[in-house]
Design an enzyme around this catalytic site. Structure first.
Site, PDB file in Angstrom:
ATOM      1  N   GLU A   1      -5.083 -10.428  -4.411  1.00 37.26           N
ATOM      2  CA  GLU A   1      -5.701 -10.987  -3.103  1.00 37.26           C
ATOM      3  C   GLU A   1      -5.762  -9.995  -2.131  1.00 37.26           C
ATOM      4  O   GLU A   1      -6.468  -9.640  -1.301  1.00 37.26           O
ATOM      5  CB  GLU A   1      -5.181 -12.359  -2.822  1.00 37.26           C
ATOM      6  CG  GLU A   1      -6.125 -13.418  -1.965  1.00 37.26           C
ATOM      7  CD  GLU A   1      -6.092 -13.019  -0.344  1.00 37.26           C
ATOM      8  OE1 GLU A   1      -6.775 -13.331   0.148  1.00 37.26           O
ATOM      9  OE2 GLU A   1      -5.015 -12.435  -0.002  1.00 37.26           O
TER      10      GLU A   1
ATOM     11  N   ASP B   1       0.594 -12.098  -5.103  1.00 36.23           N
ATOM     12  CA  ASP B   1       0.843 -10.869  -4.504  1.00 36.23           C
ATOM     13  C   ASP B   1       1.152 -10.872  -3.303  1.00 36.23           C
ATOM     14  O   ASP B   1       0.790 -11.761  -2.440  1.00 36.23           O
ATOM     15  CB  ASP B   1      -0.111 -10.028  -5.032  1.00 36.23           C
ATOM     16  CG  ASP B   1      -1.536 -10.004  -4.126  1.00 36.23           C
ATOM     17  OD1 ASP B   1      -1.902 -11.115  -4.108  1.00 36.23           O
ATOM     18  OD2 ASP B   1      -2.394  -9.100  -3.742  1.00 36.23           O
TER      19      ASP B   1
HETATM   20  N1  BES Z   1      -3.713 -15.831   3.678  1.00 37.37           N
HETATM   21  C1  BES Z   1      -4.568 -14.735   4.127  1.00 37.37           C
HETATM   22  C2  BES Z   1      -5.909 -15.005   4.493  1.00 37.37           C
HETATM   23  C3  BES Z   1      -5.947 -15.892   5.801  1.00 37.37           C
HETATM   24  C4  BES Z   1      -5.192 -15.329   6.974  1.00 37.37           C
HETATM   25  C5  BES Z   1      -6.482 -17.327   5.886  1.00 37.37           C
HETATM   26  C6  BES Z   1      -5.223 -16.134   8.065  1.00 37.37           C
HETATM   27  C7  BES Z   1      -6.484 -18.076   7.138  1.00 37.37           C
HETATM   28  C8  BES Z   1      -5.851 -17.249   8.341  1.00 37.37           C
HETATM   29  C9  BES Z   1      -4.909 -13.875   2.899  1.00 37.37           C
HETATM   30  O1  BES Z   1      -3.614 -13.379   2.025  1.00 37.37           O
HETATM   31  C10 BES Z   1      -5.428 -12.412   3.503  1.00 37.37           C
HETATM   32  O2  BES Z   1      -4.451 -11.838   4.437  1.00 37.37           O
HETATM   33  N2  BES Z   1      -6.662 -12.044   3.169  1.00 37.37           N
HETATM   34  C11 BES Z   1      -7.091 -10.744   3.466  1.00 37.37           C
HETATM   35  C12 BES Z   1      -8.166 -10.591   2.810  1.00 37.37           C
HETATM   36  C13 BES Z   1      -8.567  -8.886   2.600  1.00 37.37           C
HETATM   37  C14 BES Z   1      -7.560  -8.273   2.066  1.00 37.37           C
HETATM   38  C15 BES Z   1      -9.841  -8.948   1.922  1.00 37.37           C
HETATM   39  C16 BES Z   1      -7.390 -10.699   5.068  1.00 37.37           C
HETATM   40  O3  BES Z   1      -7.781 -11.602   5.659  1.00 37.37           O
HETATM   41  O4  BES Z   1      -6.994  -9.466   5.527  1.00 37.37           O
HETATM   42 ZN    ZN Z   2      -2.737 -15.069   1.515  1.00 36.36          ZN
END
Ligand code: BES
Ligand code: ZN
Length: 464
Positions: free
Chosen positions: A153, A88
């Site tokens: 996610e 997604d």
């Molecule tokens: N890929 C990211 C997580 C991430 C971002 C890891 C930067 C390392 C560095 C992931 O898809 C994401 O954006 N996660 C969300 C989680 C939230 C919606 C619970 C986030 O970090 O905002």
């Molecule tokens: Zn991600």
């Protein structure tokens, strides 16, 4: 190995055109009008898994978006990787700020631009193609592999936890592997060993029971947007510290060793500020930028709205003001505890002139992986071979909530093998992936599968 690498080299164009197909599906998980696209995307992933040689592919229904599973279990006695990723993507607005349409992947310079190119379709695809290359040349993999690619996610992985709980046997493995983060910088490969968690809140401030004429009523009641702004402004003190009572109570202090290690990383505040177009950086006093990004908790206002925001002027004194506020949390904070502290604090500071409602939207816990674990050491070796340079150790400020659940439910540590770059505009217009990193990622993933059994022998826990 050379065979596999030259297979990758001679299939570059096909890989890119398949990736473009994947990126063309607008699998935006947060928007109902894309539900059918999300489902189509799950099916696309399932079909790819079959094509590259994975077995037992299944699309599992959830109350939300489907989870795609497949495995390959043909290496008895070798470790089992549980690979996790997400198909997604985040919404694309403001769409007018994209140089090329977000779902028409376009190569410009050394990058491929599209929503999901880095986060996370591109990185999921890296592994699919690494698997394909290995299978085509050896007819098997050097490890056992299980994959779960989810579709929620970006909206907090709400149904994944139950799925993991219900499929403990199916998901039995030795370690989790995730490629959904970034390397330290272009040409500076790194292994990530920590993620922040998150507590995401929505605030509704209500004033008068209806919108009012700002001339006839202005001066008689507290404007809820003003009250909300006062509240938000008070959530940081002059040292950039979050004022929510008890906020820092459970924060694990940075160790001397970690602070010293961060100081050695190739980082330049001035360059970072210039790249972001800010005259000066801002944050909690007493900590360096990397410390603030990776190991300190923060509070951000993600959105604020209310009143009149359309064209021209309208003299209204609005009845309500709203804000979305999220807090990034670090070990040993707990997202639910932090959410409760936030709500309590807001109720305490809310002026009597308005009514304040606080709602928790989603939460996720921070995660740390022990760097001496055999999985992390295999990643170090693989990155060195894949990118020709010894990798650094780093943490990340973003969140992948399921990491902690994998530990709690399955007892597994996670290896974060990210191939993105910090400036690839994830969640923003013109998201892209660097093509050298994309192909370097495929090489590194292949090396990781090969390296893991060696490292496992030397240090892996006994297989269950
Ligand atoms: N890929 C990211 C997580 C991430 C971002 C890891 C930067 C390392 C560095 C992931 O898809 C994401 O954006 N996660 C969300 C989680 C939230 C919606 C619970 C986030 O970090 O905002
Ligand atoms: Zn991600």
């Amino acid at each position: 190995m050379q065979q596999v690498i030259s297979y990758v080299d001679s299939n570059k164009d096909r890989y890119l055109s398949e990736l473009k197909e994947f990126l063309a599906i607008p699998s935006v998980s947060s928007q109902k009008n894309h539900d059918a696209d999300v489902r189509r995307c799950a099916q696309w992933v399932a079909d790819q898994m079959k094509t590259v040689g994975m077995q037992n592919t299944q699309v599992f229904e959830t109350p939300g978006h489907p989870i795609v599973y497949s495995d390959w279990r043909g290496a008895p006695g070798k470790p089992t990787i549980l690979f996790y990723g997400h198909y997604d993507v985040q919404p694309v607005d403001p769409v007018n700020l994209w140089t090329s349409p977000p779902f028409e992947a376009t190569i410009r310079g050394e990058n491929l631009y599209a929503r999901g190119s880095a986060d996370d379709k591109g990185q999921v695809f890296i592994h699919l193609k690494a698997i394909e290359a290995y299978m085509k040349n050896h007819g098997s993999l050097p490890i056992n592999l299980k994959m779960i690619i989810e579709g929620e996610e970006e909206v907090g992985s709400e149904n994944l936890e139950d799925f993991v709980k219900q499929h403990k046997d199916l998901l039995k493995a030795d370690l989790v592997l995730i490629s959904d983060s970034s390397m330290f910088a272009k040409g500076v490969p790194s292994v990530c060993y920590g993620l922040r968690g998150i507590a995401y809140m929505e605030v509704e401030v209500s004033g008068p029971n209806r919108d009012l004429h700002s001339g006839s009523f202005g001066g008689s009641v507290h404007n809820p947007i003003q009250a909300l702004s006062e509240i938000i402004a008070s959530l940081h003190d002059k040292n950039g510290k979050v004022t929510v009572q008890g906020f820092y109570r459970d924060v694990r202090p940075l160790s001397k060793a970690e602070r010293a290690a961060y100081k050695k990383l190739p980082w330049n505040d001035k360059k970072y500020a210039k790249d972001l177009g800010v005259a000066q950086l801002y944050g909690e006093k007493g900590f360096t930028t990397l410390e603030r990004l990776w190991a300190r908790p923060t509070l951000e206002c993600n959105g604020i709205w209310g009143g009149y925001i359309e064209e021209g002027a309208k003299t209204v004194l609005p009845s309500k003001g709203f804000a979305k506020i999220s807090m990034r949390i670090v070990p040993d904070q707990d997202s639910q505890k932090v959410a409760r502290l936030f709500e309590k604090h807001l109720q305490k500071i809310a002026p009597k002139t308005v009514d304040v409602k606080v709602r928790a939207l989603h939460g996720g816990e921070p995660a740390i992986t022990p760097i001496e674990s055999p999985g992390v050491q295999a990643a170090v070796a693989a990155l060195e071979k894949g990118f020709g340079k010894k990798p650094l150790y780093q943490r990340e400020g973003g969140s992948i909530p399921i990491v902690v659940q994998f530990k709690k439910i399955l007892g597994l540590d996670t290896v974060l093998l990210g191939f993105g770059l910090p400036d690839e505009n994830a969640h923003a217009p013109d998201e892209h992936i660097n093509l050298d990193n994309f192909f370097g990622g495929i090489r590194t993933s292949v090396h990781f599968y090969e390296e893991l059994p060696h490292h496992w022998k030397n240090g892996g826990r006994k297989r269950k």
